[in-house]
Design an enzyme around this catalytic site. Sequence first.
Site, PDB file in Angstrom:
ATOM      1  N   HIS A  67       2.395   5.740   4.392  1.00  0.00           N
ATOM      2  CA  HIS A  67       1.003   5.466   4.760  1.00  0.00           C
ATOM      3  C   HIS A  67       0.223   6.779   4.957  1.00  0.00           C
ATOM      4  CE1 HIS A  67       2.951   1.666   6.344  1.00  0.00           C
ATOM      5  NE2 HIS A  67       1.995   1.168   5.606  1.00  0.00           N
TER       6      HIS A  67
ATOM      7  N   GLN B   2      -0.854 -13.722   2.864  1.00  0.00           N
ATOM      8  CA  GLN B   2       0.067 -13.237   1.838  1.00  0.00           C
ATOM      9  C   GLN B   2       1.529 -13.477   2.214  1.00  0.00           C
ATOM     10  OE1 GLN B   2      -1.634  -9.176   2.187  1.00  0.00           O
ATOM     11  NE2 GLN B   2       0.455  -8.440   2.071  1.00  0.00           N
TER      12      GLN B   2
ATOM     13  N   GLN C 146       1.436  -4.666  -7.118  1.00  0.00           N
ATOM     14  CA  GLN C 146       0.200  -4.843  -6.339  1.00  0.00           C
ATOM     15  C   GLN C 146      -0.925  -3.973  -6.884  1.00  0.00           C
ATOM     16  OE1 GLN C 146      -0.097  -5.278  -1.863  1.00  0.00           O
ATOM     17  NE2 GLN C 146      -0.373  -3.077  -2.013  1.00  0.00           N
TER      18      GLN C 146
ATOM     19  N   SER D 162       9.343   2.207   4.218  1.00  0.00           N
ATOM     20  CA  SER D 162       8.774   0.869   4.333  1.00  0.00           C
ATOM     21  C   SER D 162       8.790   0.457   5.794  1.00  0.00           C
ATOM     22  CB  SER D 162       9.620  -0.119   3.522  1.00  0.00           C
ATOM     23  OG  SER D 162       9.287  -1.441   3.871  1.00  0.00           O
ATOM     24  N   SER D 163       7.747  -0.255   6.201  1.00  0.00           N
ATOM     25  CA  SER D 163       7.738  -0.762   7.576  1.00  0.00           C
ATOM     26  C   SER D 163       8.934  -1.675   7.804  1.00  0.00           C
ATOM     27  CB  SER D 163       6.447  -1.538   7.835  1.00  0.00           C
ATOM     28  OG  SER D 163       5.340  -0.743   7.482  1.00  0.00           O
TER      29      SER D 163
HETATM   30  P1  AMP Z   1       1.732  -1.880   3.740  1.00  0.00           P
HETATM   31  O1  AMP Z   1       1.275  -1.470   5.101  1.00  0.00           O
HETATM   32  O2  AMP Z   1       3.218  -1.947   3.582  1.00  0.00           O
HETATM   33  O3  AMP Z   1       1.016  -3.097   3.217  1.00  0.00           O
HETATM   34  O4  AMP Z   1       1.301  -0.713   2.760  1.00  0.00           O
HETATM   35  C1  AMP Z   1      -0.028  -0.243   2.738  1.00  0.00           C
HETATM   36  C2  AMP Z   1      -0.173   0.696   1.578  1.00  0.00           C
HETATM   37  O5  AMP Z   1       0.770   1.762   1.695  1.00  0.00           O
HETATM   38  C3  AMP Z   1       0.110   0.018   0.213  1.00  0.00           C
HETATM   39  O6  AMP Z   1      -0.808   0.524  -0.742  1.00  0.00           O
HETATM   40  C4  AMP Z   1       1.514   0.464  -0.087  1.00  0.00           C
HETATM   41  O7  AMP Z   1       1.800   0.521  -1.475  1.00  0.00           O
HETATM   42  C5  AMP Z   1       1.526   1.858   0.511  1.00  0.00           C
HETATM   43  N1  AMP Z   1       2.894   2.272   0.810  1.00  0.00           N
HETATM   44  C6  AMP Z   1       3.820   1.601   1.534  1.00  0.00           C
HETATM   45  N2  AMP Z   1       4.986   2.276   1.534  1.00  0.00           N
HETATM   46  C7  AMP Z   1       4.784   3.382   0.784  1.00  0.00           C
HETATM   47  C8  AMP Z   1       5.605   4.484   0.388  1.00  0.00           C
HETATM   48  N3  AMP Z   1       6.875   4.577   0.768  1.00  0.00           N
HETATM   49  N4  AMP Z   1       5.062   5.442  -0.380  1.00  0.00           N
HETATM   50  C9  AMP Z   1       3.773   5.363  -0.777  1.00  0.00           C
HETATM   51  N5  AMP Z   1       2.946   4.363  -0.452  1.00  0.00           N
HETATM   52  C10 AMP Z   1       3.443   3.383   0.317  1.00  0.00           C
END
Ligand code: AMP
Length: 289
Positions: A37, A61, A153, A185-186
């Site tokens: 993020h 979603q 996405q 990843s969260s």
């Molecule tokens: P999320 O909070 O998981 O929905 O992710 C929000 C944004 O952060 C989305 O555009 C994801 O693709 C991006 N994102 C999540 N994990 C990563 C990562 N490891 N590297 C780059 N972008 C990420």
Amino acid sequence: MQIIDNLAEMLALCQKWQRDEESLVLVPTMGYYHSGHTSLFDRAKPLARHLVASLFVNPMQFAPGEDFEAYPRDLDRDAKLAKEHGVEILFTPKASELYLADHATWIEVPSLAQYLCGASRPTHFRGVCTVVFKFFHLLKPDFAVFGEKDWQQQIIIKRMVKDLGLPVEIVTVPTAREADGLAMSSRNAFLTKKEREQASQLYKGLQSAALLASHGECLANVLKNTVRAYWEKFLPLGKVDYLEIVHPEKLNPVESLPSKEASLMACAVYLGKARLIDNILLIPNKAKS
Ligand code: AMP
């Protein structure tokens, strides 16, 4: 940094910026921030005068039975990280204000959503497109930044923007990884110690296919079987949801890698409570020259 949680205040601020001809970049997120993020915030910062991050765990979603309730949340920590990375406004709308109780309108891109994650989660991308469209409509950003970890996405969002003629430029950022290769990843927060140890093998499996492809292997089945065999050996706790090789923009499966362009290998694997996704570009030898 300011936290805004109501639509009227966010709208008024964005309208003022538009009147003053000040540009805006939006980073849509679901929170529980990690370096993936923050790499998006860092990429976004120089693009426009104002940087807004939306933080919204979008119920639309998630299908019933998925991890909406359990999705990790920590607003205080997120606010601190967002501030450190130059976010000016953290926009945290409430679902009850964003969606009417009888919400009935959807934005869908079925031709692209039918593949990969959309095949296992049939209502996921209409939820994503609808909320992202709502944010674009409300904030009118000049730029929006998305991560390549969620490859499908960003492809779908780009298609939506093109088809609807939305005046926003989509910028993408490469996947941020832990030192052992695991995509940040969260949902990694769900992993037990043992699962976390094995999780590093997910990307290593994809890398083994990328290496083979770069040495001339072009049969999708051979490449996929190689990865599955690797995971069976080194990722025994994993349950494969899908492993596919597709055209990187059209997202349809390919049986044989075209010799002059990259293909995308993408996967989702359940590891305990976490559903982890990842992807890698397969670049044949000839495409490099
Ligand atoms: P999320 O909070 O998981 O929905 O992710 C929000 C944004 O952060 C989305 O555009 C994801 O693709 C991006 N994102 C999540 N994990 C990563 C990562 N490891 N590297 C780059 N972008 C990420």
